[in-house]
Enzyme design. Structure first.
Site, PDB file in Angstrom:
ATOM      1  N   GLU A 106      54.628  51.749  12.081  1.00 52.27           N
ATOM      2  CA  GLU A 106      54.464  52.364  13.408  1.00 52.27           C
ATOM      3  C   GLU A 106      55.741  52.181  14.234  1.00 52.27           C
ATOM      4  O   GLU A 106      56.176  53.080  14.948  1.00 52.27           O
ATOM      5  CB  GLU A 106      53.245  51.766  14.113  1.00 52.27           C
ATOM      6  CG  GLU A 106      51.946  52.218  13.438  1.00 52.27           C
ATOM      7  CD  GLU A 106      50.714  51.516  13.980  1.00 52.27           C
ATOM      8  OE1 GLU A 106      50.639  50.278  13.860  1.00 52.27           O
ATOM      9  OE2 GLU A 106      49.852  52.196  14.544  1.00 52.27           O
ATOM     10  N   GLU A 126      45.776  49.524   7.602  1.00 48.98           N
ATOM     11  CA  GLU A 126      44.829  48.925   8.549  1.00 48.98           C
ATOM     12  C   GLU A 126      43.371  49.111   8.143  1.00 48.98           C
ATOM     13  O   GLU A 126      42.530  48.251   8.384  1.00 48.98           O
ATOM     14  CB  GLU A 126      45.043  49.504   9.955  1.00 48.98           C
ATOM     15  CG  GLU A 126      46.280  48.999  10.673  1.00 48.98           C
ATOM     16  CD  GLU A 126      47.553  49.773  10.354  1.00 48.98           C
ATOM     17  OE1 GLU A 126      47.576  50.525   9.344  1.00 48.98           O
ATOM     18  OE2 GLU A 126      48.531  49.629  11.102  1.00 48.98           O
TER      19      GLU A 126
HETATM   20  N1  3HC Z   1      50.163  39.312   9.575  1.00 51.00           N
HETATM   21  C1  3HC Z   1      50.136  37.978   9.421  1.00 51.00           C
HETATM   22  N2  3HC Z   1      50.436  37.344   8.275  1.00 51.00           N
HETATM   23  C2  3HC Z   1      50.783  38.104   7.244  1.00 51.00           C
HETATM   24  C3  3HC Z   1      50.835  39.495   7.313  1.00 51.00           C
HETATM   25  C4  3HC Z   1      50.522  40.109   8.565  1.00 51.00           C
HETATM   26  N3  3HC Z   1      50.584  41.434   8.745  1.00 51.00           N
HETATM   27  N4  3HC Z   1      51.200  39.971   6.113  1.00 51.00           N
HETATM   28  C5  3HC Z   1      51.382  38.911   5.312  1.00 51.00           C
HETATM   29  N5  3HC Z   1      51.140  37.785   5.998  1.00 51.00           N
HETATM   30  C6  3HC Z   1      51.267  36.413   5.516  1.00 51.00           C
HETATM   31  C7  3HC Z   1      50.269  36.079   4.445  1.00 51.00           C
HETATM   32  O1  3HC Z   1      49.076  35.611   5.014  1.00 51.00           O
HETATM   33  C8  3HC Z   1      50.996  34.995   3.666  1.00 51.00           C
HETATM   34  O2  3HC Z   1      50.864  33.808   4.396  1.00 51.00           O
HETATM   35  P1  3HC Z   1      50.780  32.399   3.620  1.00 51.00           P
HETATM   36  O3  3HC Z   1      52.024  32.305   2.814  1.00 51.00           O
HETATM   37  O4  3HC Z   1      50.686  31.422   4.721  1.00 51.00           O
HETATM   38  O5  3HC Z   1      49.551  32.476   2.774  1.00 51.00           O
HETATM   39  C9  3HC Z   1      52.459  35.430   3.763  1.00 51.00           C
HETATM   40  O6  3HC Z   1      52.540  36.312   4.876  1.00 51.00           O
HETATM   41  C10 3HC Z   1      52.958  36.160   2.543  1.00 51.00           C
HETATM   42  O7  3HC Z   1      52.053  37.199   2.251  1.00 51.00           O
HETATM   43  P2  3HC Z   1      51.631  37.534   0.761  1.00 51.00           P
HETATM   44  O8  3HC Z   1      51.351  36.284   0.022  1.00 51.00           O
HETATM   45  O9  3HC Z   1      50.554  38.558   0.844  1.00 51.00           O
HETATM   46  O10 3HC Z   1      52.991  38.147   0.215  1.00 51.00           O
HETATM   47  P3  3HC Z   1      53.191  39.326  -0.812  1.00 51.00           P
HETATM   48  O11 3HC Z   1      54.638  39.446  -1.017  1.00 51.00           O
HETATM   49  O12 3HC Z   1      52.301  39.152  -1.998  1.00 51.00           O
HETATM   50  O13 3HC Z   1      52.690  40.666  -0.077  1.00 51.00           O
HETATM   51  C11 3HC Z   1      52.503  42.205   1.751  1.00 51.00           C
HETATM   52  C12 3HC Z   1      53.369  41.145   1.055  1.00 51.00           C
HETATM   53  C13 3HC Z   1      52.319  43.418   0.844  1.00 51.00           C
HETATM   54  C14 3HC Z   1      53.170  42.596   3.033  1.00 51.00           C
HETATM   55  C15 3HC Z   1      51.108  41.623   2.012  1.00 51.00           C
HETATM   56  O14 3HC Z   1      51.267  40.380   2.671  1.00 51.00           O
HETATM   57  C16 3HC Z   1      50.232  42.461   2.875  1.00 51.00           C
HETATM   58  O15 3HC Z   1      49.599  43.378   2.391  1.00 51.00           O
HETATM   59  N6  3HC Z   1      50.166  42.146   4.179  1.00 51.00           N
HETATM   60  C17 3HC Z   1      49.322  42.830   5.098  1.00 51.00           C
HETATM   61  C18 3HC Z   1      49.871  44.175   5.469  1.00 51.00           C
HETATM   62  C19 3HC Z   1      49.009  44.813   6.517  1.00 51.00           C
HETATM   63  O16 3HC Z   1      47.810  44.955   6.360  1.00 51.00           O
HETATM   64  N7  3HC Z   1      49.629  45.231   7.625  1.00 51.00           N
HETATM   65  C20 3HC Z   1      48.904  45.799   8.709  1.00 51.00           C
HETATM   66  C21 3HC Z   1      48.560  44.746   9.688  1.00 51.00           C
HETATM   67  S1  3HC Z   1      47.485  45.313  10.948  1.00 51.00           S
HETATM   68  C22 3HC Z   1      48.520  46.180  11.968  1.00 51.00           C
HETATM   69  O17 3HC Z   1      49.696  46.292  11.747  1.00 51.00           O
HETATM   70  C23 3HC Z   1      47.857  46.720  13.175  1.00 51.00           C
HETATM   71  C24 3HC Z   1      48.711  47.666  13.915  1.00 51.00           C
HETATM   72  O18 3HC Z   1      48.351  48.964  13.564  1.00 51.00           O
HETATM   73  C25 3HC Z   1      48.544  47.481  15.386  1.00 51.00           C
END
Ligand code: 3HC
Length: 695
Positions: A106, A126
């Site tokens: 975004e 999301e």
């Molecule tokens: N917020 C907070 N923490 C997050 C995060 C996020 N968006 N994405 C990842 N993390 C954290 C994980 O909890 C993890 O923490 P930990 O080491 O303490 O357990 C650390 O970052 C590493 O994450 P992964 O182990 O998942 O790392 P990978 O490399 O395997 O994957 C990733 C990376 C593909 C980015 C995966 O973490 C992921 O899918 N994250 C979520 C992505 C997501 O859903 N984003 C949307 C968020 S909601 C949003 O943006 C709302 C907006 O529209 C207003």
């Protein structure tokens, strides 16, 4: 956490640096730092162009999901930065590498020009958290790539590749090399000041919205429907669309489904951490795994390993069974080729990594051996004694036992610290759960290796201590106990299954048991009748077993399967159940869905609390992840212990006490942990592992 600033001639490069994924955290002030940096660059007379990039592995993984449990205003700070970027009077170029997800994409869409490195991925996931893109995504993505394509991305939550993004118009340029260097090159020219929010409403809007709305399915999460609502509201009035999006995002954020899905997101990551493990403990190298036993389980385990590129040596003493196992492995791998999941080369590589033998001596050089032989202590003991003599002293010996005492098995090995449990769920190549059983003597690095192997083969590994049934099956026994009591009291199988499936279980308990087969459960109940005569089961299920109806595999179980797969109600079973109630002198009564769901769920919660107190599970979330990944517990429901917290433990305790005063009340004695937490206003979710863990 920092926004690193670098000046290159008339361009200022801002690199987002906030932990592993550069999450847009408002709680720790990172978003404010971005806002300040953009503001400063915008006001800097020596700066003509701004480049925003990510530090480390990726551009940005999105808004900070951990912020959503705090004040809702946190997300509005993300929106403010995004609005400031779009409104900036100087061109802002987004340099994307790795990932741009959720709020990260975004932010990128608010820039005036986007460059992505080949191989990076961009998405709005999301919906997988029960949310909608709440920082302008629903309003900007359709303007860039059209409503249909945008809805598909937002409703699936699946990221697209940079290559796809370049051809759809989501990014303006695709580069192979350093993306910041490419951005600087664009900056040296005359980058456009194109504002996504000012682009016209896409022409396919009405048609795309109608088509996606027609396909919406009922479910606990309202996110898909709200995403469609936001896109449908697209108009020239960007502010109105953003306001609607923000309001609906707030509603979803507070919903049970989103809370459950966020719990699952963090839970899956939490379970990978082994509490108390010293920081210097390293997993051992696992280059070749031995699998002993070529039955259904051994075959599935071998496939799970081979699919992840782990070489396997399978030992099955009976040559005929071994060739059957090998043929099954080859067939399954080949089916993946036919379905287009992998190429022939990959299939050949998997088979090349597979060797087999009829003698355990073939495992002399294996780094880890998984025993998956018949579930009988005598047989297991023979295998472990032999493996102790044959394998390298540093090789890890794992048992796939689901019911036997791992410590008794380990006692047969000279060094029991190299023994661990790896309880796979059938079919082992499909089911994601792996209960990693830590024995009394299991060495920390052996446990760490087992967890690392689980991760490598794509499983959700959860540590369990040693007890009968470990975490999952021990709780499931109490769940089934209530199911069978409900049958004799007045419910019918189809009613119980429908109630549980409507509530969120992937499959109702009666269908589940028909699929799993009733023979093992029957044997366990016979054993329990001797071990625990004061905890009787309903005999109704035994009556069904006595007819030889062991489930789908015998063509009949609680249901009949005319086509071999689809469960159909059988009037004979309805009669059998009703006759059984009469026989034990029970007046059948109408039982509502609420009672069915409540009793099944509370049975899990109460046993889960015992398991925590005994130190069998480290944390409540470990139990929840076991139920999500091994037992079809609805992801949006978060897991049994999460549900108990939603209900509130005082309410849970009240219901347990009410049930304890009723029929078969002995099964409902509240676990002391629930009594304690209810009395002190505690929640399972707040338990540190030491609180609930006796070890
Ligand atoms: N917020 C907070 N923490 C997050 C995060 C996020 N968006 N994405 C990842 N993390 C954290 C994980 O909890 C993890 O923490 P930990 O080491 O303490 O357990 C650390 O970052 C590493 O994450 P992964 O182990 O998942 O790392 P990978 O490399 O395997 O994957 C990733 C990376 C593909 C980015 C995966 O973490 C992921 O899918 N994250 C979520 C992505 C997501 O859903 N984003 C949307 C968020 S909601 C949003 O943006 C709302 C907006 O529209 C207003």
């Amino acid at each position: 956490m920092a926004v690193e600033k670098r000046r290159e001639g008339e361009t200022i490069v801002l690199r987002l640096s906030n932990g592993p994924v550069n999450a847009l955290s408002a709680g720790n002030g990172f978003v404010d730092q971005i806002a300040a940096a953009v503001d400063e660059a915008a006001g800097d007379p020596a700066c003509r162009v701004i480049v925003i990039a990510g530090a480390g592995r990726m551009f940005c993984g999105g808004a900070d999901i951990g912020d959503f449990d705090g004040a809702p205003t946190q997300v509005s700070r993300v929106r403010d930065v995004i609005a400031a970027v779009e409104a900036c009077e100087k061109p802002v170029i987004m340099a994307i590498h790795g990932m741009a997800l959720g709020g990260g994409l975004e932010l990128a869409m608010a820039g005036h020009y986007r460059i992505a490195q080949a191989g990076s991925r961009l998405g709005l996931p999301e919906v997988t958290l029960g949310l909608l893109p709440g920082a302008g995504g629903t309003q900007r993505l359709p303007r860039l790539i059209g409503a249909g394509a945008a809805l598909d991305m937002m409703l699936s939550g699946k990221p697209v590749t940079a290559e796809q993004a370049a051809s759809s118009g989501l990014v303006d340029r695709l580069v192979d090399d350093d993306v910041v260097e490419a951005a600087l090159e664009v900056a040296r020219g005359a980058p456009p000041l194109r504002r996504t929010g000012a682009l016209p409403v896409p022409v396919d809007l009405a048609e795309a919205v109608d088509a996606r709305r027609a396909k919406l399915r009922a479910g606990l999460s309202q996110a898909p429907a709200r995403i469609v609502d936001c896109v449908a509201a697209l108009s020239d009035d960007l502010a109105a669309g953003l306001a609607l999006e923000a309001r609906l995002f707030g509603e979803l954020m507070r919903s049970e489904a989103s809370r459950g899905l966020r719990h699952a997101f963090f839970g899956e990551r939490t379970v990978a951490r082994i509490p108390g493990l010293a920081a210097d403990v390293r997993p051992r190298d696992v280059r070749r795994v031995g699998v002993v036993g070529g039955g259904l389980m051994g075959t599935g385990i071998a496939l799970a390993l081979l699919n992840a590129g782990v070489p396997v040596t399978m030992v099955e003493l009976r040559a005929e069974a071994l060739s059957k196992a090998e043929a099954a492995i080859r067939k399954t791998i080949q089916r993946d080729v036919e379905k287009g999941r992998i190429g022939q080369d990959a299939a050949d590589a998997r088979m090349a990594a597979f060797t087999s033998a009829t003698e355990l001596e073939a495992l002399a050089e294996a780094d880890l051996v998984i025993e998956a032989v018949f579930e009988d202590m005598g047989v297991k003991k023979q295998v472990f004694s032999a493996l102790d003599a044959i394998t390298r002293p540093d090789a890890i010996l794992a048992s796939n036992t689901s019911t036997l005492d791992l410590d008794a098995i380990a006692a047969l090995v000279a060094d029991p610290s190299r023994v661990v449990g790896l309880h796979f769920f059938s079919p082992a190549n499909i089911m994601r759960l792996l209960e990693v059983v830590r024995g009394r003597d299991t060495a920390p690095d052996v446990l760490a290796t087992a967890m690392a192997l689980g991760k490598r083969i794509g499983k959700v590994g959860v540590v369990s201590g040693v007890c009968d049934g470990f975490i999952g099956n021990r709780m499931f026994e109490e769940y089934l106990r209530q199911v069978y009591f409900l049958l004799e009291e007045g419910a019918l199988p189809q009613q119980i299954d429908a109630a549980m499936e409507r509530w969120g279980m992937a499959m109702g308990p009666c269908r589940t048991m028909d699929l799993a087969g009733h023979d093992i459960g029957w044997a366990i109940r016979k054993r329990r009748a001797v071990e625990q005569p004061d905890r009787p089961y309903s005999g109704v299920i035994d009556r069904i077993c006595e007819l030889g109806r062991f489930g789908q595999k015998s063509g009949k179980g609680i249901y009949v399967y005319p086509d071999g797969r689809t469960a159909q109600t059988d009037p004979e079973i309805t009669r059998l159940i009703e006759d059984y109630s009469a026989e034990i002198g029970l007046q059948r009564r109408a039982i509502g869905d609420e009672e069915i769901v409540g009793r099944c769920l509370l049975a899990l919660v109460n046993e889960g609390a015992h398991i925590l107190e005994e130190g069998i599970a480290y944390r409540p979330v470990d139990i929840d992840m076991i139920y999500l990944h091994g037992y079809g517990f609805g992801r949006e429901r978060g897991g049994p212990m999460f549900q108990a917290d939603l209900m509130g433990l005082p309410a849970v305790l009240d219901r347990l006490r009410a049930l304890a005063a009723g029929r078969n009340g002995w099964a409902w004695t509240p676990a002391p942990l629930i009594e304690r937490l209810a009395a002190t206003g505690g929640r399972f979710g707040d338990l540190d592992f030491q609180d609930g863990n006796a070890q």
